[in-house]
Design a protein around this motif. Structure first.
Motif, PDB file in Angstrom:
ATOM      1  N   ARG A 213      -6.998  10.987  12.377  1.00 18.93           N
ATOM      2  CA  ARG A 213      -6.713  11.356  13.766  1.00 18.93           C
ATOM      3  C   ARG A 213      -7.449  12.634  14.143  1.00 18.93           C
ATOM      4  O   ARG A 213      -7.758  13.463  13.302  1.00 18.93           O
ATOM      5  CB  ARG A 213      -5.207  11.581  13.950  1.00 18.93           C
TER       6      ARG A 213
ATOM      7  N   SER B 285      -6.681  18.971   8.402  1.00 23.82           N
ATOM      8  CA  SER B 285      -6.219  19.132   7.019  1.00 23.82           C
ATOM      9  C   SER B 285      -5.324  17.970   6.635  1.00 23.82           C
ATOM     10  O   SER B 285      -5.345  17.517   5.494  1.00 23.82           O
ATOM     11  CB  SER B 285      -5.501  20.467   6.844  1.00 23.82           C
ATOM     12  N   SER B 286      -4.554  17.452   7.595  1.00 26.03           N
ATOM     13  CA  SER B 286      -3.707  16.309   7.241  1.00 26.03           C
ATOM     14  C   SER B 286      -4.568  15.063   7.007  1.00 26.03           C
ATOM     15  O   SER B 286      -4.225  14.223   6.174  1.00 26.03           O
ATOM     16  CB  SER B 286      -2.619  16.096   8.280  1.00 26.03           C
TER      17      SER B 286
ATOM     18  N   GLU C 282      -4.853  21.998  11.589  1.00 29.36           N
ATOM     19  CA  GLU C 282      -3.749  21.314  10.922  1.00 29.36           C
ATOM     20  C   GLU C 282      -3.983  19.800  10.879  1.00 29.36           C
ATOM     21  O   GLU C 282      -3.766  19.152   9.857  1.00 29.36           O
ATOM     22  CB  GLU C 282      -2.453  21.624  11.673  1.00 29.36           C
ATOM     23  N   LEU C 283      -4.464  19.270  11.999  1.00 29.31           N
ATOM     24  CA  LEU C 283      -4.709  17.829  12.086  1.00 29.31           C
ATOM     25  C   LEU C 283      -5.785  17.388  11.096  1.00 29.31           C
ATOM     26  O   LEU C 283      -5.636  16.399  10.382  1.00 29.31           O
ATOM     27  CB  LEU C 283      -5.145  17.505  13.518  1.00 29.31           C
TER      28      LEU C 283
ATOM     29  N   PHE D 122     -13.963  19.910   9.576  1.00 23.15           N
ATOM     30  CA  PHE D 122     -13.066  20.991   9.155  1.00 23.15           C
ATOM     31  C   PHE D 122     -13.816  22.326   9.086  1.00 23.15           C
ATOM     32  O   PHE D 122     -13.354  23.341   9.612  1.00 23.15           O
ATOM     33  CB  PHE D 122     -12.466  20.640   7.787  1.00 23.15           C
TER      34      PHE D 122
ATOM     35  N   VAL E   7      -5.879  15.567   3.405  1.00 19.29           N
ATOM     36  CA  VAL E   7      -4.830  15.388   2.401  1.00 19.29           C
ATOM     37  C   VAL E   7      -4.526  13.906   2.206  1.00 19.29           C
ATOM     38  O   VAL E   7      -4.238  13.452   1.097  1.00 19.29           O
ATOM     39  CB  VAL E   7      -3.578  16.177   2.844  1.00 19.29           C
ATOM     40  N   ASN E   8      -4.630  13.136   3.302  1.00 20.16           N
ATOM     41  CA  ASN E   8      -4.299  11.713   3.223  1.00 20.16           C
ATOM     42  C   ASN E   8      -5.526  10.832   2.983  1.00 20.16           C
ATOM     43  O   ASN E   8      -5.523   9.663   3.335  1.00 20.16           O
ATOM     44  CB  ASN E   8      -3.590  11.272   4.499  1.00 20.16           C
TER      45      ASN E   8
ATOM     46  N   ARG F 291     -14.578  16.692   6.306  1.00 24.83           N
ATOM     47  CA  ARG F 291     -14.954  18.007   5.773  1.00 24.83           C
ATOM     48  C   ARG F 291     -15.900  18.730   6.719  1.00 24.83           C
ATOM     49  O   ARG F 291     -15.768  19.938   6.947  1.00 24.83           O
ATOM     50  CB  ARG F 291     -15.630  17.844   4.408  1.00 24.83           C
TER      51      ARG F 291
ATOM     52  N   ASP G  85      -6.521   9.465   0.443  1.00 24.44           N
ATOM     53  CA  ASP G  85      -6.285   8.353  -0.487  1.00 24.44           C
ATOM     54  C   ASP G  85      -5.003   7.587  -0.169  1.00 24.44           C
ATOM     55  O   ASP G  85      -4.512   6.837  -1.009  1.00 24.44           O
ATOM     56  CB  ASP G  85      -6.204   8.881  -1.923  1.00 24.44           C
ATOM     57  N   THR G  86      -4.438   7.814   1.019  1.00 25.35           N
ATOM     58  CA  THR G  86      -3.193   7.138   1.362  1.00 25.35           C
ATOM     59  C   THR G  86      -3.487   5.782   2.001  1.00 25.35           C
ATOM     60  O   THR G  86      -4.190   5.738   3.001  1.00 25.35           O
ATOM     61  CB  THR G  86      -2.387   7.990   2.355  1.00 25.35           C
ATOM     62  N   PRO G  87      -2.969   4.694   1.438  1.00 27.32           N
ATOM     63  CA  PRO G  87      -3.238   3.384   2.037  1.00 27.32           C
ATOM     64  C   PRO G  87      -2.738   3.309   3.478  1.00 27.32           C
ATOM     65  O   PRO G  87      -1.665   3.844   3.789  1.00 27.32           O
ATOM     66  CB  PRO G  87      -2.442   2.417   1.159  1.00 27.32           C
TER      67      PRO G  87
ATOM     68  N   PRO H  21     -14.153  11.235   4.030  1.00 26.46           N
ATOM     69  CA  PRO H  21     -14.048  12.635   3.604  1.00 26.46           C
ATOM     70  C   PRO H  21     -15.225  13.491   4.064  1.00 26.46           C
ATOM     71  O   PRO H  21     -15.039  14.673   4.359  1.00 26.46           O
ATOM     72  CB  PRO H  21     -14.009  12.540   2.080  1.00 26.46           C
TER      73      PRO H  21
ATOM     74  N   TYR I 108      -3.501   4.839   6.087  1.00 28.47           N
ATOM     75  CA  TYR I 108      -3.515   6.042   6.932  1.00 28.47           C
ATOM     76  C   TYR I 108      -4.730   5.974   7.848  1.00 28.47           C
ATOM     77  O   TYR I 108      -5.815   5.601   7.419  1.00 28.47           O
ATOM     78  CB  TYR I 108      -3.586   7.297   6.063  1.00 28.47           C
TER      79      TYR I 108
END
Lengths: 134, 138
Positions: free
Chosen positions: B42, B28-29, B25-26, B108, B32-33, B105, B35-37, B101, B39
């Motif tokens: 973790r 994957s988050s 879960e960690l 993951f 997902v993030n 990946r 491209d989030t400024p 990424p 972020y």
């Protein structure tokens, strides 16, 4: 069940990335739109992503915090015969940068594919869990 | 250090699987993030958290809340959810995001592989015990 939460996290990613793709499509389609709904030249639009914290959960999703219009200078095009031309013969064209949109599109579609792949992996792991002990 | 034979294999499998799915879960988050400024990526220190869960004691790296008054609420230090740590960025980007990424990946896929491994070990343990109970070869 953390594996189930992964689906929620992945879904937020899919929603956010598809909105981003949608805006890119709108930017590309309006690259030559001299007059938009507000009477001005169309301005390029971008998403701003933000982490979506969920109480008691380790995984954090993503959401679109807001949509911003690009502050880049509009493109001036010399077309003297155009009805919108100013006294010097220039018309204001949208500030859409095709190269930028292209790169953004590739990035968005890659991110979308990552999310799908991630959810597929999660699905396989969950199916394997169901088969435990068989 | 070999931790497996010290513990009951059912217990070990359960703890490992729970932790693997938390890490899933960690990670994957993180993806997902990507491209989030601002972020920050973790992750958890898998080995120490697993050891902590199996032995029931917290390692020196984890901080637990002290109770100096009877009215203080007892916090099960890190037994419930492990404390995520921030990954050190290799190539930090201008928007303050530290997700790489490729690394995420890789981790993951590796984590998914080890989850499958843990599942098959646990499955074979279950089958062995079942055949011992029923007396039938499974």
């Amino acid at each position: 069940m953390s594996l189930l939460n992964t689906f929620d996290v992945g879904t937020t990613g899919l929603v956010a990335q598809s909105l981003r793709l949608n805006l890119i499509a709108s930017n590309v389609a309006n690259a030559e739109t001299a007059v938009s709904a507000d009477g001005q030249a169309y301005r390029s639009r971008h998403v701003v992503f933000q982490t979506e914290a969920r109480a008691g959960r380790l995984g954090q999703g993503v959401k679109v915090a807001r949509i911003v219009e690009s502050s880049a200078e509009p493109r001036m095009e010399y077309r003297p015969g155009h009805p919108l031309a100013n006294q010097q013969g220039y018309i204001t064209m949208p500030n859409v940068n095709p190269a930028e949109q292209m790169v953004d599109m590739v990035s968005a579609s890659r991110a979308y594919q990552f999310n799908i792949e991630m959810m597929n992996t999660t699905k396989q792991l969950m199916l394997k869990t169901l088969d435990l002990g068989k | 250090m070999n931790t497996v034979p010290q513990f009951d294999s059912l217990k070990f499998g359960e703890a490992a699987l729970k932790l693997r799915s938390l890490r899933h879960e960690l990670l994957s988050s993180n993806l997902v993030n990507a491209d989030t400024p601002n972020y920050k990526a973790r992750d958890i220190d898998f080995q120490s958290v697993l050891m902590e869960r199996l032995t029931g004691q917290s390692s020196p790296s984890s901080v637990s809340l002290g109770r100096t008054h009877a009215g203080h609420i007892h916090m099960a230090s890190s037994a419930q959810s492990p404390k995520p740590m921030f990954r050190v960025g290799v190539q930090p980007s201008l928007d303050g995001n530290t997700v790489d990424p490729d690394i995420e990946r890789g981790q993951f896929v590796k984590n998914a592989f080890f989850t499958e491994a843990a599942l098959s070990f646990l499955g074979s343990t279950l089958r062995t015990r079942l055949s011992a109970i029923t007396g039938q070869p499974s």
